[in-house]
Design an enzyme around this catalytic site. Structure first.
Site, PDB file in Angstrom:
ATOM      1  N   ARG A 122       0.828  -1.239   0.000  1.00 24.47           N
ATOM      2  CA  ARG A 122       0.000   0.000   0.000  1.00 24.47           C
ATOM      3  C   ARG A 122       0.845   1.264   0.000  1.00 24.47           C
ATOM      4  NH1 ARG A 122      -2.640  -3.380   3.544  1.00 24.47           N
ATOM      5  NH2 ARG A 122      -4.494  -4.317   2.627  1.00 24.47           N
ATOM      6  N   LYS A 144       2.913  11.440 -11.057  1.00 23.60           N
ATOM      7  CA  LYS A 144       2.012  10.577 -11.833  1.00 23.60           C
ATOM      8  C   LYS A 144       2.744   9.285 -12.146  1.00 23.60           C
ATOM      9  CE  LYS A 144      -1.063  13.472 -14.581  1.00 23.60           C
ATOM     10  NZ  LYS A 144      -1.355  13.843 -15.983  1.00 23.60           N
ATOM     11  N   GLU A 186       8.631  17.411 -25.109  1.00 26.26           N
ATOM     12  CA  GLU A 186       7.991  17.813 -23.839  1.00 26.26           C
ATOM     13  C   GLU A 186       8.530  19.175 -23.387  1.00 26.26           C
ATOM     14  OE1 GLU A 186       5.386  16.379 -22.575  1.00 26.26           O
ATOM     15  OE2 GLU A 186       5.497  14.190 -22.737  1.00 26.26           O
ATOM     16  N   LYS A 222       6.730  23.169 -14.025  1.00 20.16           N
ATOM     17  CA  LYS A 222       5.839  22.058 -13.669  1.00 20.16           C
ATOM     18  C   LYS A 222       5.581  22.025 -12.169  1.00 20.16           C
ATOM     19  CE  LYS A 222       4.807  17.200 -14.259  1.00 20.16           C
ATOM     20  NZ  LYS A 222       5.059  15.940 -14.948  1.00 20.16           N
ATOM     21  N   GLU A 232      -4.708  16.876 -10.623  1.00 14.81           N
ATOM     22  CA  GLU A 232      -5.244  17.143 -11.959  1.00 14.81           C
ATOM     23  C   GLU A 232      -6.754  17.354 -11.968  1.00 14.81           C
ATOM     24  OE1 GLU A 232      -3.215  15.296 -15.445  1.00 14.81           O
ATOM     25  OE2 GLU A 232      -5.246  14.963 -16.137  1.00 14.81           O
ATOM     26  N   ARG A 236      -3.643  21.404 -13.996  1.00 12.04           N
ATOM     27  CA  ARG A 236      -2.649  20.396 -14.411  1.00 12.04           C
ATOM     28  C   ARG A 236      -3.014  19.745 -15.747  1.00 12.04           C
ATOM     29  NH1 ARG A 236       0.590  15.880 -10.755  1.00 12.04           N
ATOM     30  NH2 ARG A 236       1.811  15.083 -12.508  1.00 12.04           N
ATOM     31  N   ASN A 240      -1.286  18.355 -20.526  1.00 13.94           N
ATOM     32  CA  ASN A 240      -1.595  17.340 -21.540  1.00 13.94           C
ATOM     33  C   ASN A 240      -1.679  17.940 -22.937  1.00 13.94           C
ATOM     34  OD1 ASN A 240      -1.771  15.309 -19.579  1.00 13.94           O
ATOM     35  ND2 ASN A 240      -3.868  15.894 -19.096  1.00 13.94           N
ATOM     36  N   HIS A 243      -1.499  15.811 -26.074  1.00 18.63           N
ATOM     37  CA  HIS A 243      -1.528  14.416 -25.640  1.00 18.63           C
ATOM     38  C   HIS A 243      -2.754  13.635 -26.126  1.00 18.63           C
ATOM     39  CE1 HIS A 243       1.924  15.499 -23.323  1.00 18.63           C
ATOM     40  NE2 HIS A 243       1.973  14.365 -22.675  1.00 18.63           N
ATOM     41  N   HIS A 247      -1.508  10.513 -27.757  1.00 15.98           N
ATOM     42  CA  HIS A 247      -1.799   9.152 -27.265  1.00 15.98           C
ATOM     43  C   HIS A 247      -2.483   8.327 -28.359  1.00 15.98           C
ATOM     44  CE1 HIS A 247      -1.629  10.139 -22.663  1.00 15.98           C
ATOM     45  NE2 HIS A 247      -0.444  10.141 -23.239  1.00 15.98           N
ATOM     46  N   HIS A 259       6.546   8.316 -27.385  1.00 19.60           N
ATOM     47  CA  HIS A 259       5.676   9.304 -26.739  1.00 19.60           C
ATOM     48  C   HIS A 259       5.992  10.735 -27.190  1.00 19.60           C
ATOM     49  CE1 HIS A 259       3.041  10.916 -23.663  1.00 19.60           C
ATOM     50  NE2 HIS A 259       4.026  11.696 -23.250  1.00 19.60           N
TER      51      HIS A 259
HETATM   52  P1  NAD Z   1      11.785   5.302 -22.118  1.00 20.19           P
HETATM   53  O1  NAD Z   1      11.806   5.263 -20.652  1.00 20.19           O
HETATM   54  O2  NAD Z   1      11.250   4.122 -22.830  1.00 20.19           O
HETATM   55  O3  NAD Z   1      13.246   5.603 -22.648  1.00 20.19           O
HETATM   56  C1  NAD Z   1      13.481   5.602 -24.033  1.00 20.19           C
HETATM   57  C2  NAD Z   1      14.623   4.649 -24.411  1.00 20.19           C
HETATM   58  O4  NAD Z   1      15.849   5.219 -23.992  1.00 20.19           O
HETATM   59  C3  NAD Z   1      14.537   3.294 -23.707  1.00 20.19           C
HETATM   60  O5  NAD Z   1      14.934   2.298 -24.614  1.00 20.19           O
HETATM   61  C4  NAD Z   1      15.566   3.414 -22.583  1.00 20.19           C
HETATM   62  O6  NAD Z   1      16.103   2.165 -22.240  1.00 20.19           O
HETATM   63  C5  NAD Z   1      16.599   4.288 -23.221  1.00 20.19           C
HETATM   64  N1  NAD Z   1      17.415   5.087 -22.297  1.00 20.19           N
HETATM   65  C6  NAD Z   1      17.007   5.689 -21.160  1.00 20.19           C
HETATM   66  N2  NAD Z   1      17.996   6.434 -20.659  1.00 20.19           N
HETATM   67  C7  NAD Z   1      19.060   6.280 -21.468  1.00 20.19           C
HETATM   68  C8  NAD Z   1      20.368   6.818 -21.492  1.00 20.19           C
HETATM   69  N3  NAD Z   1      20.769   7.716 -20.590  1.00 20.19           N
HETATM   70  N4  NAD Z   1      21.201   6.436 -22.482  1.00 20.19           N
HETATM   71  C9  NAD Z   1      20.785   5.579 -23.445  1.00 20.19           C
HETATM   72  N5  NAD Z   1      19.548   5.048 -23.502  1.00 20.19           N
HETATM   73  C10 NAD Z   1      18.688   5.408 -22.520  1.00 20.19           C
HETATM   74  O7  NAD Z   1      10.958   6.569 -22.670  1.00 20.19           O
HETATM   75  P2  NAD Z   1      10.912   8.099 -22.243  1.00 20.19           P
HETATM   76  O8  NAD Z   1      10.828   8.850 -23.511  1.00 20.19           O
HETATM   77  O9  NAD Z   1      11.947   8.451 -21.243  1.00 20.19           O
HETATM   78  O10 NAD Z   1       9.516   8.176 -21.473  1.00 20.19           O
HETATM   79  C11 NAD Z   1       8.295   7.950 -22.139  1.00 20.19           C
HETATM   80  C12 NAD Z   1       7.274   7.508 -21.128  1.00 20.19           C
HETATM   81  O11 NAD Z   1       7.076   8.542 -20.156  1.00 20.19           O
HETATM   82  C13 NAD Z   1       5.915   7.223 -21.723  1.00 20.19           C
HETATM   83  O12 NAD Z   1       5.451   5.999 -21.243  1.00 20.19           O
HETATM   84  C14 NAD Z   1       5.042   8.348 -21.216  1.00 20.19           C
HETATM   85  O13 NAD Z   1       3.715   7.974 -21.089  1.00 20.19           O
HETATM   86  C15 NAD Z   1       5.688   8.661 -19.903  1.00 20.19           C
HETATM   87  N6  NAD Z   1       5.435  10.015 -19.389  1.00 20.19           N
HETATM   88  C16 NAD Z   1       5.023  10.145 -18.107  1.00 20.19           C
HETATM   89  C17 NAD Z   1       4.813  11.394 -17.565  1.00 20.19           C
HETATM   90  C18 NAD Z   1       4.413  11.545 -16.118  1.00 20.19           C
HETATM   91  O14 NAD Z   1       4.119  12.665 -15.694  1.00 20.19           O
HETATM   92  N7  NAD Z   1       4.420  10.489 -15.349  1.00 20.19           N
HETATM   93  C19 NAD Z   1       5.035  12.535 -18.340  1.00 20.19           C
HETATM   94  C20 NAD Z   1       5.472  12.375 -19.655  1.00 20.19           C
HETATM   95  C21 NAD Z   1       5.666  11.097 -20.171  1.00 20.19           C
HETATM   96  N1  GLY Z   2       2.946  15.021 -17.904  1.00 24.61           N
HETATM   97  C1  GLY Z   2       1.692  15.487 -17.427  1.00 24.61           C
HETATM   98  C2  GLY Z   2       1.584  15.610 -15.958  1.00 24.61           C
HETATM   99  O1  GLY Z   2       2.499  15.298 -15.227  1.00 24.61           O
HETATM  100  O2  GLY Z   2       0.572  16.021 -15.469  1.00 24.61           O
END
Ligand code: NAD
Ligand code: GLY
Length: 354
Positions: A122, A144, A186, A222, A232, A236, A240, A243, A247, A259
């Protein structure tokens, strides 16, 4: 080089540190916020070979016993199967409620490990060590967490603020160009929301010259939004921008389109729609397109407006017969527009053509 620190005044509050060498120092830095406990590091199969040893050595030196779980890299693994494997690992390692989980990697590792930390026993403490530009400018801050379901992106998740975020800018040096570009999308999104100063800095190429500065500005922006609207309920939702269509593109491509690239295309469509439908007070579409192209984001769209609208309507932001879109009005000002779902196709169509 200096480490910048930005407070995020949520409940509980925490800090994001930005600068070089932070993975090497992570153990010593965490002793200020995480009392001695066992730490499980969750990382992916690309990041693990690059940075896991640096992190475990640093944590052990600071007195933390460490175990580590590595999942296969990629959005297609951000699902309940991987989440379940992480939870079983934590249970097999007998982590307790006073222990801690560290997400080491990009947004996928952060979202999924964060969700595991939110539901294991939890809720246990959680730290973000983002290694992609996207995770540094956006996903590691704000609490998030989520995994994707068959029905769409991020459809199961929780809010859990991390106890700390350490953005080691040295990690940007190993990023493939297309993954760097994902984060740039982003950052551009934040520029449109935040205003002229950040957007113009991106136009001048500051992301390449001084990424730490852009990361700090994005996190500071942010942080303010998240402090005012952690769950949100209103403001917030502006984060998006791009998005809903983004998405939809990810979903249509079976997550082959990443993404950031999908969000870039989603923003370009929304900006053109807003401009052509007369919702924009200052024309931004050309300026946005130009900065995206300069950052090697070429938001061409391979799916028809019909397919995108259909996929977008499965998005969780739909509320009954209506869907809320983020509409850019002028640089630094976007608004939430709730429209009947029957209008979504014509809105996407308006911005679909370049
Ligand atoms: P990811 O985590 O898949 O990383 C992209 C690729 O880069 C992967 O293959 C990873 O292994 C590689 N990688 C990571 N760091 C590296 C480094 N330093 N050197 C070499 N390779 C490296 O993708 P991302 O673009 O970081 O994140 C996308 C995700 O984030 C999506 O799922 C999206 O929905 C999510 N997201 C979440 C929020 C939130 O607020 N929680 C906001 C925006 C996006
Ligand atoms: N990336 C959108 C949020 O964190 O709200």
């Amino acid at each position: 080089m200096q480490i910048e620190t930005i407070p995020i005044r949520t409940e509980p509050a925490y800090e994001a540190a930005i600068g070089p060498g932070l993975l090497r120092e992570c153990g010593a830095r965490l002793t200020a916020v995480i009392p001695r406990c066992r730490i499980a590091v969750v990382t992916d199969s690309t990041v693990g070979p690059l940075y896991l040893e640096t992190v475990t050595v640093s944590l052990r030196k600071a007195g933390y016993p460490v175990c580590a779980y590595t999942f296969p890299a990629g959005e297609e693994h951000k699902n309940l199967t991987t989440l379940s494997a992480i939870l079983e690992f934590l249970a097999a390692e007998r982590l307790t409620r006073t222990d801690c989980l560290i997400a080491l990697g990009g947004g996928v590792a952060g979202d999924m490990a964060g969700f595991a930390a939110a539901v294991y026993l939890r809720g246990i403490r959680f730290v973000q060590l983002p290694t992609t530009l996207l995770a540094m400018v956006d996903s590691s801050v704000g609490g998030k967490t989520a995994v994707d379901l068959e029905a769409g992106k991020n459809l199961a998740g929780a809010f859990l603020q991390p106890a700390a975020v350490l953005c080691d800018t040295d990690c940007l040096g190993t990023l493939p160009p297309n993954v760097f570009a994902d984060g740039a999308a982003e950052a551009v999104k934040t520029g449109v929301l935040c205003g002229e100063e950040l957007f113009a800095a991106l136009e001048r190429g500051m992301l390449r010259e001084n990424p730490a500065k852009i990361i700090s500005r994005c996190i500071a922006y942010k942080a303010g939004v998240v402090e005012r609207d952690e769950r949100e309920q209103g403001e917030r939702k502006l984060l998006n921008l791009g998005h809903t269509v983004g998405h939809a593109i990810e979903k249509c491509s079976g997550y082959a389109v990443s993404h950031g690239h999908a969000v870039a295309a989603g923003m370009a469509i929304m900006a053109r729609s807003a401009q052509r439908l007369g919702w924009m007070e200052e024309p931004l579409a050309d300026r946005l397109g130009a900065v995206l192209r300069s950052l090697t984001l070429h938001p061409g769209i391979s799916y028809s407006a019909e397919r995108l609208a259909e996929a977008a309507l499965a998005d969780k932001k739909r509320a009954g017969d209506h869907i809320t879109l983020v509409v850019p009005k002028r640089m630094g000002e976007c608004e939430l527009k709730t429209v009947p779902v029957k209008d979504l196709l014509s809105i996407i169509r308006a911005g679909w053509e370049e």
